[in-house]
Scaffold this motif. Structure first.
Motif, mmCIF file in Angstrom:
data_model
loop_
_atom_site.group_PDB
_atom_site.id
_atom_site.type_symbol
_atom_site.label_atom_id
_atom_site.label_comp_id
_atom_site.label_asym_id
_atom_site.label_seq_id
_atom_site.Cartn_x
_atom_site.Cartn_y
_atom_site.Cartn_z
ATOM 1 N N ASP A 165 15.228 8.442 4.228
ATOM 2 C CA ASP A 165 13.945 9.127 4.172
ATOM 3 C C ASP A 165 12.934 8.388 3.306
ATOM 4 O O ASP A 165 11.725 8.585 3.460
ATOM 5 C CB ASP A 165 14.121 10.550 3.624
ATOM 6 N N ILE A 166 13.414 7.549 2.376
ATOM 7 C CA ILE A 166 12.508 6.943 1.416
ATOM 8 C C ILE A 166 12.571 5.410 1.407
ATOM 9 O O ILE A 166 11.532 4.749 1.385
ATOM 10 C CB ILE A 166 12.759 7.510 -0.014
ATOM 11 N N LEU A 167 13.764 4.800 1.458
ATOM 12 C CA LEU A 167 13.852 3.351 1.283
ATOM 13 C C LEU A 167 13.117 2.545 2.359
ATOM 14 O O LEU A 167 12.427 1.571 2.026
ATOM 15 C CB LEU A 167 15.315 2.919 1.217
ATOM 16 N N PRO A 168 13.250 2.868 3.657
ATOM 17 C CA PRO A 168 12.526 2.065 4.651
ATOM 18 C C PRO A 168 11.018 2.029 4.419
ATOM 19 O O PRO A 168 10.381 0.986 4.603
ATOM 20 C CB PRO A 168 12.878 2.748 5.980
ATOM 21 N N ALA A 169 10.447 3.146 3.989
ATOM 22 C CA ALA A 169 9.002 3.163 3.736
ATOM 23 C C ALA A 169 8.640 2.256 2.572
ATOM 24 O O ALA A 169 7.622 1.551 2.605
ATOM 25 C CB ALA A 169 8.542 4.600 3.462
ATOM 26 N N LEU A 170 9.465 2.245 1.534
ATOM 27 C CA LEU A 170 9.199 1.385 0.375
ATOM 28 C C LEU A 170 9.349 -0.089 0.730
ATOM 29 O O LEU A 170 8.639 -0.948 0.192
ATOM 30 C CB LEU A 170 10.147 1.737 -0.769
ATOM 31 N N LEU A 171 10.273 -0.386 1.618
ATOM 32 C CA LEU A 171 10.557 -1.780 1.962
ATOM 33 C C LEU A 171 9.618 -2.335 3.026
ATOM 34 O O LEU A 171 9.240 -3.520 2.971
ATOM 35 C CB LEU A 171 12.005 -1.905 2.447
ATOM 36 N N PHE A 172 9.234 -1.518 3.996
ATOM 37 C CA PHE A 172 8.587 -2.054 5.196
ATOM 38 C C PHE A 172 7.158 -1.568 5.437
ATOM 39 O O PHE A 172 6.464 -2.155 6.275
ATOM 40 C CB PHE A 172 9.438 -1.734 6.428
ATOM 41 N N LYS A 173 6.714 -0.544 4.747
ATOM 42 C CA LYS A 173 5.347 -0.063 4.934
ATOM 43 C C LYS A 173 4.404 -0.869 4.035
ATOM 44 O O LYS A 173 4.483 -0.794 2.808
ATOM 45 C CB LYS A 173 5.246 1.423 4.589
ATOM 46 N N ARG A 174 3.510 -1.634 4.658
ATOM 47 C CA ARG A 174 2.584 -2.467 3.882
ATOM 48 C C ARG A 174 1.702 -1.617 2.961
ATOM 49 O O ARG A 174 1.329 -2.046 1.865
ATOM 50 C CB ARG A 174 1.716 -3.284 4.838
ATOM 51 N N THR A 175 1.384 -0.407 3.395
ATOM 52 C CA THR A 175 0.503 0.440 2.601
ATOM 53 C C THR A 175 1.167 0.938 1.318
ATOM 54 O O THR A 175 0.465 1.452 0.434
ATOM 55 C CB THR A 175 0.023 1.643 3.421
ATOM 56 N N PHE A 176 2.482 0.799 1.198
ATOM 57 C CA PHE A 176 3.102 1.137 -0.080
ATOM 58 C C PHE A 176 2.525 0.261 -1.189
ATOM 59 O O PHE A 176 2.278 0.726 -2.303
ATOM 60 C CB PHE A 176 4.621 0.978 -0.007
ATOM 61 N N ARG A 177 2.292 -1.014 -0.855
ATOM 62 C CA ARG A 177 1.676 -1.889 -1.854
ATOM 63 C C ARG A 177 0.168 -1.667 -1.932
ATOM 64 O O ARG A 177 -0.388 -1.474 -3.007
ATOM 65 C CB ARG A 177 1.967 -3.366 -1.544
ATOM 66 N N THR A 178 -0.509 -1.672 -0.769
ATOM 67 C CA THR A 178 -1.967 -1.678 -0.804
ATOM 68 C C THR A 178 -2.553 -0.323 -1.208
ATOM 69 O O THR A 178 -3.631 -0.274 -1.825
ATOM 70 C CB THR A 178 -2.524 -2.087 0.571
ATOM 71 N N TYR A 179 -1.854 0.768 -0.881
ATOM 72 C CA TYR A 179 -2.387 2.092 -1.219
ATOM 73 C C TYR A 179 -1.786 2.633 -2.511
ATOM 74 O O TYR A 179 -2.498 3.227 -3.329
ATOM 75 C CB TYR A 179 -2.113 3.079 -0.082
#
Length: 264
Positions: free
Chosen positions: A230-244
């Motif tokens: 539920d959480i790790l894929p978003a942290l690893l692969f969502k570019r907006t985790f860094r930019t937002y």
């Protein structure tokens, strides 16, 4: 756009970067009147520095966790204790950002693989807790076993929803260091919409230390997901985790130090 200053008086300290990204603002629920005691201890090292996961517990840690659970179960029988829960670290996920490398402050990098969260019915009950023999044994047992140790009393400053400790899952303690507490609170609220949209987050209890001079960290965020997927894929692969998320933390001089746990 870089460096946009929010004009609303409640957000006057919040610097926004990448404001072309559009995530909904999180809806907050009423904070609790509870008092909280958070204890964190570093006992075992993660598997490898480049693979910060905890796959096996040392015998020392196994004994320590069993004793902490016993003491927490005893505490939970006290009528002014709402909850007493022990957690074991699973992984240090992505998310520390760059501000830790930029600040001149001597910040202890959160490395805690055992954590305890005790909720009592109100702030005055924290004094009762600190005088309770079972609690004193719990705290000293953890401190004696730890190579690094941190303990705070806190209040619930902001809340998305209650964190369920009755069902196993993946639990976050995110240890924040910031130059300014208000900026920390505001950027946490601003970026929480990303976690709701991208990970389905519907719960969180944000802890504010009662005595900031005794805490290494400005605030500590606690929340839960059903599982790592539920959480790790978003942290690893969502570019907006860094930019937002991370770039807005950095723009506000805030350093998150997240650790994911499971129930012990």
């Amino acid at each position: 756009m870089i460096g946009t200053q929010m004009t609303d008086s409640s957000e006057s300290k919040l610097n926004i970067v990448n404001d072309h990204l559009d995530f909904p603002r999180i809806s907050l629920t009423e904070s609790t009147d509870s008092g909280y005691r958070h204890i964190a201890a570093a006992v075992d090292d993660p598997l490898l520095p480049i693979l910060p996961v905890y796959l096996f517990d040392s015998k020392e840690k196994q004994r320590l966790v069993a004793e902490c659970k016993r003491l927490c179960d005893e505490l939970a029988e006290t009528d002014w204790v709402v909850d007493a829960t022990v957690f074991k670290a699973v992984i240090h996920p992505p998310g520390r950002g760059e501000y830790l490398n930029q600040t001149d402050e001597d910040v202890h990098l959160a490395d805690f693989d055992v954590a305890v969260l005790i909720e009592v019915e109100n702030i005055p009950a924290l004094q009762q807790l600190e005088e309770n023999n079972t609690y004193l044994t719990l705290e000293s047992t953890l401190e004696d076993a730890a190579r690094s140790f941190h303990v705070i009393s806190g209040t619930n400053e902001k809340r998305i929803g209650p964190v369920d400790h009755d069902s196993d899952g993946v639990f976050l303690f995110n240890y924040f260091f910031a130059e300014d507490i208000e900026q920390n609170l505001q950027v946490w609220e601003y970026t929480s919409g990303w976690f709701q949209a991208e990970t389905g987050l519907d719960n969180s209890t944000l802890l504010l230390p009662l005595d900031s001079d005794r805490s290494e960290y400005t605030v500590i965020n606690h929340c839960r997901w059903d599982g790592l997927l539920d959480i790790l894929p978003a942290l690893l692969f969502k570019r907006t985790f860094r930019t937002y998320v991370l770039e807005n933390f950095e723009a506000n001089n805030v350093a998150p130090m997240p650790i994911l746990y499971k129930l012990a």
